[in-house]
Write a protein that holds these residues in place. Structure first.
Motif, short mmCIF file in Angstrom:
data_model
loop_
_atom_site.label_atom_id
_atom_site.label_comp_id
_atom_site.label_asym_id
_atom_site.label_seq_id
_atom_site.Cartn_x
_atom_site.Cartn_y
_atom_site.Cartn_z
N SER A 113 0.83 -1.20 0.00
CA SER A 113 0.00 0.00 0.00
C SER A 113 0.86 1.26 0.00
CB SER A 113 -0.93 0.01 1.22
OG SER A 113 -1.68 1.21 1.28
N ARG A 114 1.90 1.25 0.82
CA ARG A 114 2.79 2.41 0.89
C ARG A 114 3.54 2.61 -0.43
NH1 ARG A 114 3.93 4.28 6.27
NH2 ARG A 114 2.76 3.08 7.81
N ILE A 115 3.96 1.51 -1.05
CA ILE A 115 4.67 1.60 -2.33
C ILE A 115 3.75 2.20 -3.39
CG2 ILE A 115 5.60 0.24 -4.25
CD1 ILE A 115 6.79 -1.65 -2.14
N ARG A 116 2.53 1.69 -3.47
CA ARG A 116 1.58 2.21 -4.46
C ARG A 116 1.30 3.69 -4.22
NH1 ARG A 116 -0.93 -3.06 -3.88
NH2 ARG A 116 -2.22 -2.24 -2.19
N SER A 117 1.16 4.06 -2.96
CA SER A 117 0.86 5.45 -2.63
C SER A 117 2.01 6.37 -3.02
CB SER A 117 0.59 5.58 -1.12
OG SER A 117 0.34 6.92 -0.76
N VAL A 118 3.24 5.98 -2.68
CA VAL A 118 4.40 6.80 -3.00
C VAL A 118 4.60 6.93 -4.52
CG1 VAL A 118 6.92 6.94 -2.89
CG2 VAL A 118 5.62 6.41 -0.83
N LEU A 119 4.41 5.83 -5.23
CA LEU A 119 4.55 5.87 -6.69
C LEU A 119 3.49 6.75 -7.32
CD1 LEU A 119 5.43 2.16 -7.56
CD2 LEU A 119 6.94 4.15 -7.72
N ARG A 177 -6.99 13.67 10.98
CA ARG A 177 -5.95 12.79 10.48
C ARG A 177 -6.48 11.92 9.34
NH1 ARG A 177 -4.56 13.73 15.69
NH2 ARG A 177 -2.33 14.02 16.14
N ASP A 178 -7.75 11.53 9.43
CA ASP A 178 -8.34 10.73 8.36
C ASP A 178 -8.39 11.51 7.06
OD1 ASP A 178 -8.73 8.53 9.97
OD2 ASP A 178 -10.82 8.97 10.43
N GLN A 179 -8.75 12.79 7.14
CA GLN A 179 -8.79 13.63 5.94
C GLN A 179 -7.40 13.77 5.33
OE1 GLN A 179 -10.80 16.99 7.97
NE2 GLN A 179 -12.29 16.95 6.29
N ILE A 180 -6.41 13.98 6.19
CA ILE A 180 -5.04 14.13 5.70
C ILE A 180 -4.54 12.84 5.09
CG2 ILE A 180 -2.65 14.61 6.39
CD1 ILE A 180 -3.79 16.45 8.57
N MET A 181 -4.84 11.71 5.74
CA MET A 181 -4.44 10.41 5.21
C MET A 181 -4.99 10.19 3.81
SD MET A 181 -4.54 7.43 8.12
CE MET A 181 -5.68 8.09 9.31
N GLN A 182 -6.28 10.52 3.64
CA GLN A 182 -6.92 10.28 2.36
C GLN A 182 -6.37 11.21 1.27
OE1 GLN A 182 -9.12 7.85 1.67
NE2 GLN A 182 -9.01 8.48 -0.47
N ALA A 183 -6.14 12.47 1.63
CA ALA A 183 -5.70 13.45 0.63
C ALA A 183 -4.23 13.32 0.27
CB ALA A 183 -5.98 14.87 1.15
N VAL A 184 -3.38 13.04 1.25
CA VAL A 184 -1.93 13.05 1.02
C VAL A 184 -1.35 11.65 0.85
CG1 VAL A 184 0.30 13.81 1.93
CG2 VAL A 184 -1.74 15.22 2.28
N TRP A 185 -1.81 10.70 1.69
CA TRP A 185 -1.26 9.35 1.64
C TRP A 185 -2.12 8.38 0.84
CZ3 TRP A 185 0.51 12.61 5.21
CH2 TRP A 185 1.85 12.52 5.56
N ASP A 186 -3.40 8.68 0.71
CA ASP A 186 -4.32 7.81 -0.02
C ASP A 186 -4.19 6.37 0.45
OD1 ASP A 186 -6.24 7.08 -1.83
OD2 ASP A 186 -4.85 6.82 -3.50
#
Length: 229
Positions: A113-119, A177-186
């Motif tokens: 998940s983190r790899i997909r998000s960063v890419l 934090r949920d809003q930030i997670m969704q917008a920035v980290w997805d």
């Protein structure tokens, strides 16, 4: 097919990660130390690097520092893999330019998940955005991907830059934090909340006196407002 370099001295972890990523359609090359990694960089530039901190000889933080100082490869996304969990180690990695981190032992689904998000964030176009964002002494040029605070240039990682832009676009609004997670980290993983806190801490430090504009709203999240006097 994205190419990922995994720099990890533990062969069992390296093979497990490589196997899992190949099963998801990634091309993966693994290395046990810095010399092997540097040699591979001379031949190909990966789309992302998974980098362990504790390596024999040259450690991961030193490697990361060299990557970010190199004009040719300095924009490569880097996710740190480490057994260390202290704020000092995490913030140091982020400050040197890591885009994200996972702490061992980590789940493969979390890592994927983190790899997909960063890419995704690395390739996301800057369309439909106003070029300049500002608040008090903070100025962000999204087109040039530059940031100044009190007139001084600030070097941010990709995630820190995206986080700051999101705060600026919503200045004065309390963001959970949920809003930030969704917008920035997805990302759907709850443990990302810790990642947000570490990025906020690093962002405050880099912005200097203007960093106090990022206010903590206890039990909720963060808000960009007037800085503390």
């Amino acid at each position: 097919m994205p190419l990922i370099y995994c720099v990890e001295d533990d062969e069992s972890i390296r093979e497990l990660v490589s196997y899992a990523l190949r099963g998801q359609g990634y091309k993966v090359e693994g290395f046990g130390d810095a010399p092997e990694f540097y040699e591979a960089l001379q031949k190909n530039t990966p789309d992302l690097v998974l980098l362990d901190i504790m390596l024999p000889g040259e450690d991961g933080l030193t490697i990361l520092k060299k990557i970010r100082a190199s004009g040719k490869i300095q924009e490569i996304p880097v996710i740190m893999m480490t057994a260390k969990t202290s704020e000092f180690d995490i913030v140091k990695g982020l400050d040197l330019g890591a885009d994200d981190y996972v702490t061992k032992p980590f789940g493969i689904m979390e890592l994927l998940s983190r790899i997909r998000s960063v890419l995704r964030r690395a390739k996301k176009p800057q369309e439909s955005k106003s070029r300049l964002l500002s608040f008090n002494g903070i100025v962000v040029d999204q087109e040039q991907h530059s940031v100044t605070s009190d007139g001084k240039e600030v070097q941010l990682t990709l995630k820190e830059f995206d986080l700051l832009c999101y705060l600026l676009l919503n200045k004065g609004i309390v963001l959970s934090r949920d809003q930030i997670m969704q917008a920035v980290w997805d990302s759907p993983f709850e443990m990302e909340s810790r990642t947000i806190d570490m990025h906020i801490m690093s962002l405050r430090q880099k912005l200097g006196s203007e960093g106090s504009c990022i206010r903590t709203v206890r039990g909720v999240g963060y808000r960009l407002g007037d800085r503390k006097s």
